[in-house]
Scaffold this active site. Structure first.
Site: not given
Length: 747
Positions: A24, A27, A433, A635, A639
């Protein structure tokens, strides 16, 4: 950062370890607490829905120490298997079959007990039959509840097993006493009741609920199973000049691997001989197969088409792109959004509070209950313990997150952190970008115009031969363009490269001289530029494209434009974001003219040019200071600073490794259309979490007072413990079922 701190950082390990024995949410909370208190552990996140623990620890501890700490309280870690996920899956299947077997036997034995308790309650032999049938249900089929509760109690902890064992144990002991000593109550003028059916039905309902829960939980991790299924189990390797088949886990870097038509590529590497087309849609999202020749990279999980080739293994095991994608999805499914951290705290104190309410209910009934005070006190306190199971609360967030992340993976959106999935729907500004994000990130021929329309095939072959020998970066774009037209290089001689201007060469017979380059090369060789040609050059200059001229026999033969082409879907993606009321900005290190033209073509009003990496991060910070929730999409390495600064960071899958490491989401296909999808997925997932929490809390808010007997003074209604058990099971099933609805949504 000091040298010591760098060294310290390098010694930190982060591993996802399968956990067994959790039943559960409480737990999971216990496991997480124990792991965090273990020496050397820096952080631990336990995912109850996936039965895994994501543990960050230094070299002062090891997995064996973590395993020992959990074994002491009745849990375990899978650490010494070659493929822990496979071992966990086997254990999960065995556990599922075990629960299924228990459920069938429990239901079979409970049915007569239920019939006797409901319809033959005053038949004395029926009580003894019920007793005989109840013993194996509670103490064999339901023994795990009592064993786990005892282990928890030894360490001063409580979980759902504590609630179940207390409620069923008390009901059984009370019924056993009434069966053995009915005269005790008769002497006091009370007819003794037995509640074997309540105890057995509770065990049966909860076991059945667990069966449905396990089945549903296995469905939530289907995205990982699908990804893992992309990698073959065996591969063919050249060893000592012979072809040998070996298991995937035995391949090493440097092995020469053979791939035949229709086979999946097993590991990452580089082609050394042969050629073929490879379906890389699982990485790029593009349906068109990619041609692979000597020197080209290949990736695990992609599918070879009709050709065959050999390649050198460069990344194996956990280093392959596919393995990293699987790990990224797994870690994301184990990560916790802010709402889950609050739920964890509630789950941690939930069981003790429920036990306290149960005791208070018992005392209140004993004091104010009248003539049947003890019976009512017992039944209501048991009903409170049963109905208040915290399972639904614990499953509310992780199941929705797991299904949401799996849905993202199916749509080429890899989510590394659940917090970004929760925050995505609140984004008000997106910063894009330019190069590699809005544009393709590499120069391509966008326009090709013939001025001299004779001997075109011959001139194309000469152009192909000249550009194939050129080392200029733009020459590659021309070669790629001509190759797409199935152009073969012709015979040339006297090739010469003129720095900053272009290249020149002669035909194979030495009679014709050809030039490929810029206007300066043409002027240098007295080649006139006509008005029609000038019209093309002026137009392309306004569109921020680079013009290349091809000349021969003293006149211009053809002109072509090269640019970093805008991705076909960029404009529609920007329009979709605008329609959703999101402000979109473009940042680039390129010049203002190029930036303005790209912004115009994709429909952007806000853009900044000639930006350094730090400028991009400052721009994001400035938007945040205005109270905006900012998503940064990039990318490249340049950046990474801005990505780290943003509230939600999104990397393009074809970009740099650093950008993808920093970003919390990765668009594998590098298609901007996936960004509106990611934001919609966030919205739907958060809605699912809220719905789940509503159902989890509403069951307890309504159920606990009703179980305690709140309605009894009004209409004489008391909640039977076995109905409470059914309601508890239903709450977990409804939460998991609601999460699984996310699989069917369109994003």
């Amino acid at each position: 950062m000091s040298e010591n701190s760098v060294l310290e950082k390098s010694n930190v390990q982060k591993r996802s370890l399968p956990v067994t024995g959790m039943t559960c949410a409480a737990c999971a909370n216990s496991v997480e607490t124990i792991l965090k208190k273990t020496g050397g552990v820096l952080n631990a996140n336990v995912n109850f829905a996936d039965n895994t623990a994501l543990v960050e620890y230094d070299d002062s501890t090891n997995p064996e120490a973590l395993q020992k700490a959990l074994q002491e309280v009745g849990y375990d870690l899978i650490i010494d298997a070659e493929d822990p996920s496979e071992v966990q899956e086997d254990l999960r299947q065995k556990h599922y079959q075990e629960i299924k077997r228990r459920t069938i036997w429990s239901a079979t034995l409970t049915l007569p007990v239920f019939i006797l308790g409901m319809f033959f309650m005053d038949w004395v032999p029926g009580r003894w039959i019920a007793l005989v049938l109840t013993i194996p249900i509670l103490f064999w089929l339901g023994r795990s509840f009592f064993i786990n509760a005892f282990k928890q109690a030894r360490h001063g902890k409580a979980n759902m097993d504590t609630l179940v064992s207390l409620s069923t144990g008390i009901a059984f002991i009370f019924s056993l006493f009434n069966t053995l000593f009915p005269d005790f109550w008769h002497a006091r003028g009370i007819h003794p009741h037995v509640y074997y059916e309540a105890a057995t039905v509770i065990i049966t309902f909860i076991t059945f609920g667990k069966l449905l829960e396990e089945r549903a939980k296995s469905n939530t991790s289907s995205a990982i199973k699908k990804l893992m299924g992309l990698q073959p189990k065996t591969l063919k390797v050249m060893l000592n000049g012979e072809e040998v088949e070996m298991p995937i886990n035995q391949v090493e870097v440097g092995h020469t691997i053979i791939v035949r038509p229709g086979e999946k590529i097993p590991v990452d590497g580089q082609v050394i001989s042969g050629s073929s087309n490879v379906d890389e849609s699982m990485i790029t999202g593009e349906p068109v197969p990619v041609q692979k020749q000597k020197g080209e990279p290949v990736f695990a999980g992609t599918v070879n088409q009709k050709g065959s080739f050999r390649f050198i293994a460069q990344k194996v095991g956990g280093a392959t792109l596919l393995a990293q994608i699987i790990q990224m999805v797994r870690e994301a499914q184990g990560s916790k959004p802010p709402v889950q951290k609050l739920v964890d705290k509630i789950a941690g104190i939930f069981v003790p509070v429920v036990i306290a309410i149960s005791i208070a209910t018992f005392i209140a009934w004993m004091v104010f209950g009248g003539e049947d005070a003890f019976t009512h006190a017992l039944l209501t306190s048991i009903a409170v313990l049963v109905i208040a199971c915290p399972c639904a609360l614990g499953l509310a967030t992780p199941t929705a997150i797991m299904v949401g992340i799996g849905k993202g993976a199916e749509n080429n959106i890899l989510i590394k952190d659940a917090e970004s999935l929760e925050l995505g729907h609140r984004v008000t500004s997106i910063v894009l970008d330019k190069t590699g994000t809005i544009t393709e990130g590499k120069p391509v021929v966008t326009n090709f115009e013939w001025i001299y329309e004779q001997e075109i095939d011959h001139h194309l072959s000469v152009l192909m031969a000249m550009e194939s020998q050129s080392e200029h970066p733009l020459a590659e774009a021309v070669v790629h363009f001509l190759r797409s037209k199935d152009t073969k290089p012709g015979a040339i001689e006297g090739f010469e490269s003129i720095t900053g201007k272009g290249v020149t060469a002669f035909s194979s017979d030495g009679e014709q001289q050809f030039f490929v380059g810029n206007e300066r090369l043409m002027k240098l060789n007295n080649i006139p530029i006509s008005a029609d040609t000038r019209k093309y050059l002026t137009q392309w200059q306004q569109e921020a494209k680079t013009a290349i001229l091809f000349a021969g026999n003293g006149e211009i033969l053809a002109v072509m434009a090269i640019a970093d082409a805008i991705k076909p879907t960029s404009a529609s993606a920007v329009e979709t974001l605008h329609q959703r009321g999101i402000e979109v900005h473009m940042l680039t290190g390129d010049n203002r003219e190029t930036a303005a033209e790209v912004a115009r073509q994709v429909g952007l009003q806000h853009f900044e040019a000639e930006m350094m990496p730090a400028d991009k991060a400052d721009f994001v910070k400035n938007l945040q200071q205005q109270g905006k929730i900012v998503a940064m999409v990039g990318d490249g390495i340049n950046d990474s600073h801005a990505l780290a600064q943003a509230d939600v960071s999104i990397a393009m899958g074809k970009g740099s490794d650093i950008a993808m490491d920093v970003a919390k989401m990765t668009i594998i296909s590098s298609d901007l259309q996936a960004i509106p999808k990611a934001l919609k997925l966030s919205q739907k997932t958060v809605a699912g979490i809220r719905q789940n929490l509503f159902w989890a809390f509403i069951y307890n808010i309504i159920g606990i007072p009703v179980a305690a007997g709140l309605l009894y003074p009004i209409n004489g209604f008391l909640l039977d413990p076995m109905i409470a058990g059914a309601a508890m099971a239903l709450s977990s099933v409804s939460v998991v079922s609601n999460s699984l609805r996310l699989k069917t949504i369109k994003i």
